[in-house]
Design a protein around this motif. Structure first.
Motif, PDB file in Angstrom:
ATOM      1  N   CYS A   3       0.846  -1.190   0.000  1.00  0.00           N
ATOM      2  CA  CYS A   3       0.000   0.000   0.000  1.00  0.00           C
ATOM      3  C   CYS A   3       0.882   1.241   0.000  1.00  0.00           C
ATOM      4  N   PRO A   4       0.296   2.404  -0.253  1.00  0.00           N
ATOM      5  CA  PRO A   4       1.083   3.644  -0.275  1.00  0.00           C
ATOM      6  C   PRO A   4       1.197   4.304   1.094  1.00  0.00           C
ATOM      7  N   PHE A   5       1.036   3.542   2.170  1.00  0.00           N
ATOM      8  CA  PHE A   5       1.042   4.091   3.534  1.00  0.00           C
ATOM      9  C   PHE A   5       2.201   3.517   4.340  1.00  0.00           C
ATOM     10  N   GLY A   6       2.918   4.368   5.043  1.00  0.00           N
ATOM     11  CA  GLY A   6       3.988   3.912   5.908  1.00  0.00           C
ATOM     12  C   GLY A   6       5.173   3.342   5.151  1.00  0.00           C
ATOM     13  N   LEU A   7       5.430   3.867   3.980  1.00  0.00           N
ATOM     14  CA  LEU A   7       6.554   3.395   3.180  1.00  0.00           C
ATOM     15  C   LEU A   7       7.864   3.990   3.683  1.00  0.00           C
ATOM     16  N   PRO A   8       8.966   3.287   3.484  1.00  0.00           N
ATOM     17  CA  PRO A   8      10.266   3.848   3.848  1.00  0.00           C
ATOM     18  C   PRO A   8      10.556   5.109   3.020  1.00  0.00           C
ATOM     19  N   GLU A   9      11.358   5.978   3.584  1.00  0.00           N
ATOM     20  CA  GLU A   9      11.734   7.192   2.869  1.00  0.00           C
ATOM     21  C   GLU A   9      12.431   6.822   1.564  1.00  0.00           C
ATOM     22  N   GLY A  10      12.142   7.563   0.527  1.00  0.00           N
ATOM     23  CA  GLY A  10      12.765   7.330  -0.763  1.00  0.00           C
ATOM     24  C   GLY A  10      11.910   6.546  -1.732  1.00  0.00           C
ATOM     25  N   VAL A  11      10.831   5.942  -1.266  1.00  0.00           N
ATOM     26  CA  VAL A  11       9.923   5.223  -2.168  1.00  0.00           C
ATOM     27  C   VAL A  11       8.885   6.233  -2.664  1.00  0.00           C
ATOM     28  N   CYS A  18      -7.513  -3.816   4.259  1.00  0.00           N
ATOM     29  CA  CYS A  18      -7.714  -2.760   3.277  1.00  0.00           C
ATOM     30  C   CYS A  18      -8.350  -1.571   3.986  1.00  0.00           C
ATOM     31  N   ILE A  19      -8.540  -0.490   3.251  1.00  0.00           N
ATOM     32  CA  ILE A  19      -9.186   0.685   3.793  1.00  0.00           C
ATOM     33  C   ILE A  19      -9.995   1.339   2.678  1.00  0.00           C
ATOM     34  N   LYS A  20     -11.168   1.816   3.021  1.00  0.00           N
ATOM     35  CA  LYS A  20     -12.019   2.514   2.057  1.00  0.00           C
ATOM     36  C   LYS A  20     -11.667   3.995   2.130  1.00  0.00           C
ATOM     37  N   LEU A  21     -11.257   4.557   0.980  1.00  0.00           N
ATOM     38  CA  LEU A  21     -10.876   5.959   0.928  1.00  0.00           C
ATOM     39  C   LEU A  21     -11.528   6.659  -0.252  1.00  0.00           C
ATOM     40  N   THR A  22     -11.850   7.928  -0.074  1.00  0.00           N
ATOM     41  CA  THR A  22     -12.252   8.747  -1.209  1.00  0.00           C
ATOM     42  C   THR A  22     -10.974   9.079  -1.986  1.00  0.00           C
ATOM     43  N   ILE A  23     -11.119   9.512  -3.203  1.00  0.00           N
ATOM     44  CA  ILE A  23      -9.945   9.878  -3.998  1.00  0.00           C
ATOM     45  C   ILE A  23      -9.184  11.034  -3.331  1.00  0.00           C
ATOM     46  N   PRO A  24      -9.868  12.083  -2.815  1.00  0.00           N
ATOM     47  CA  PRO A  24      -9.113  13.114  -2.089  1.00  0.00           C
ATOM     48  C   PRO A  24      -8.373  12.571  -0.858  1.00  0.00           C
ATOM     49  N   GLN A  25      -8.957  11.623  -0.148  1.00  0.00           N
ATOM     50  CA  GLN A  25      -8.264  11.018   0.998  1.00  0.00           C
ATOM     51  C   GLN A  25      -7.040  10.231   0.533  1.00  0.00           C
ATOM     52  N   LEU A  26      -7.169   9.510  -0.578  1.00  0.00           N
ATOM     53  CA  LEU A  26      -6.042   8.760  -1.115  1.00  0.00           C
ATOM     54  C   LEU A  26      -4.912   9.708  -1.512  1.00  0.00           C
ATOM     55  N   GLN A  60      -4.325  12.705  -0.271  1.00  0.00           N
ATOM     56  CA  GLN A  60      -3.769  13.292   0.949  1.00  0.00           C
ATOM     57  C   GLN A  60      -2.890  12.301   1.700  1.00  0.00           C
ATOM     58  N   THR A  61      -3.354  11.091   1.875  1.00  0.00           N
ATOM     59  CA  THR A  61      -2.625  10.119   2.688  1.00  0.00           C
ATOM     60  C   THR A  61      -1.406   9.544   1.978  1.00  0.00           C
ATOM     61  N   SER A  62      -1.446   9.431   0.675  1.00  0.00           N
ATOM     62  CA  SER A  62      -0.334   8.830  -0.071  1.00  0.00           C
ATOM     63  C   SER A  62       0.724   9.848  -0.481  1.00  0.00           C
ATOM     64  N   HIS A  63       0.337  11.107  -0.555  1.00  0.00           N
ATOM     65  CA  HIS A  63       1.224  12.146  -1.082  1.00  0.00           C
ATOM     66  C   HIS A  63       1.680  11.784  -2.493  1.00  0.00           C
ATOM     67  N   GLY A  64       0.809  11.083  -3.218  1.00  0.00           N
ATOM     68  CA  GLY A  64       1.161  10.615  -4.553  1.00  0.00           C
ATOM     69  C   GLY A  64       0.974  11.661  -5.627  1.00  0.00           C
ATOM     70  N   SER A  65       1.768  11.525  -6.684  1.00  0.00           N
ATOM     71  CA  SER A  65       1.648  12.362  -7.877  1.00  0.00           C
ATOM     72  C   SER A  65       0.827  11.592  -8.904  1.00  0.00           C
ATOM     73  N   TRP A  66      -0.002  12.300  -9.651  1.00  0.00           N
ATOM     74  CA  TRP A  66      -0.842  11.652 -10.651  1.00  0.00           C
ATOM     75  C   TRP A  66      -0.050  11.356 -11.921  1.00  0.00           C
ATOM     76  N   VAL A  67      -0.275  10.164 -12.487  1.00  0.00           N
ATOM     77  CA  VAL A  67       0.306   9.741 -13.752  1.00  0.00           C
ATOM     78  C   VAL A  67      -0.770   9.056 -14.575  1.00  0.00           C
ATOM     79  N   ASP A  68      -0.483   8.854 -15.851  1.00  0.00           N
ATOM     80  CA  ASP A  68      -1.389   8.117 -16.723  1.00  0.00           C
ATOM     81  C   ASP A  68      -0.571   7.010 -17.392  1.00  0.00           C
ATOM     82  N   VAL A  69      -0.565   5.839 -16.767  1.00  0.00           N
ATOM     83  CA  VAL A  69       0.222   4.724 -17.300  1.00  0.00           C
ATOM     84  C   VAL A  69      -0.621   3.472 -17.549  1.00  0.00           C
ATOM     85  N   ALA A  70      -1.926   3.563 -17.377  1.00  0.00           N
ATOM     86  CA  ALA A  70      -2.796   2.408 -17.588  1.00  0.00           C
ATOM     87  C   ALA A  70      -3.191   2.299 -19.056  1.00  0.00           C
ATOM     88  N   GLN A  71      -3.374   1.068 -19.503  1.00  0.00           N
ATOM     89  CA  GLN A  71      -3.862   0.830 -20.857  1.00  0.00           C
ATOM     90  C   GLN A  71      -5.254   1.438 -20.997  1.00  0.00           C
TER      91      GLN A  71
END
Length: 153
Positions: free
Chosen positions: A99-107, A131-139, A141-152
């Motif tokens: 999951c994108p939570f509690g990952l080591p620094e640098g990931v 698992c955890i149920k999250l809204t997209i804004p919660q995901l 916020q919690t993941s600090h992820g950047s958006w990409v488009d890599v899916a078919q």
């Protein structure tokens, strides 16, 4: 344990108690969807990759597949998924619970555009039974992820 690390991390967002621990396995998209009674696409699978700059995880719609051309255009390298052993060593989470939570620094964390079709999604929470149920804004916020488009498409 990985679930505890995810819960501790999510607690800073008021979500530490929101993790669902299931009796059955949620290690695959199909098992998680069946256990939760949702369509497989709403399972937010997290895939681990080795990139030029280091390890990264990409969270994407449960039924999506990585498009190699889009991946190379986005990251400047060929998609190289980590092995089971490498995934655990790099993320601290076992396969089936990555999951994108509690990952080591640098990931680095990326969120694929395929998730935007849903209001809520279900990422794993550190184990093949959680698992955890999250809204997209919660995901976001919690993941600090950047958006990409890599899916078919």
């Amino acid at each position: 344990m990985s679930v505890e690390r995810a819960a501790e991390y999510l607690a800073q967002f008021g979500l530490g108690d929101a993790i669902l621990v299931m009796d059955g396995s949620t290690a695959t998209v199909d098992l998680a969807a069946q256990a939760l009674g949702v369509e497989p696409a709403r399972i937010a699978k997290t895939l681990a990759f080795q990139q030029k700059e280091g390890p990264a995880v990409i969270v994407m719609c449960g039924t999506a597949r990585v498009d190699n051309k889009k991946y190379k255009a986005a990251f400047g390298c060929k998609a190289k998924m980590l092995s089971f052993e490498e995934t655990l060593a790099v993320t601290g989470h076992p396969v089936g619970g990555v999951c994108p939570f509690g990952l080591p620094e640098g990931v680095k964390v990326y969120l694929d555009q395929s998730l935007r079709q849903f209001e809520t999604v279900y990422p794993a929470a550190g184990s093949p039974h959680s698992c955890i149920k999250l809204t997209i804004p919660q995901l976001e916020q919690t993941s600090h992820g950047s958006w990409v488009d890599v899916a078919q498409d």
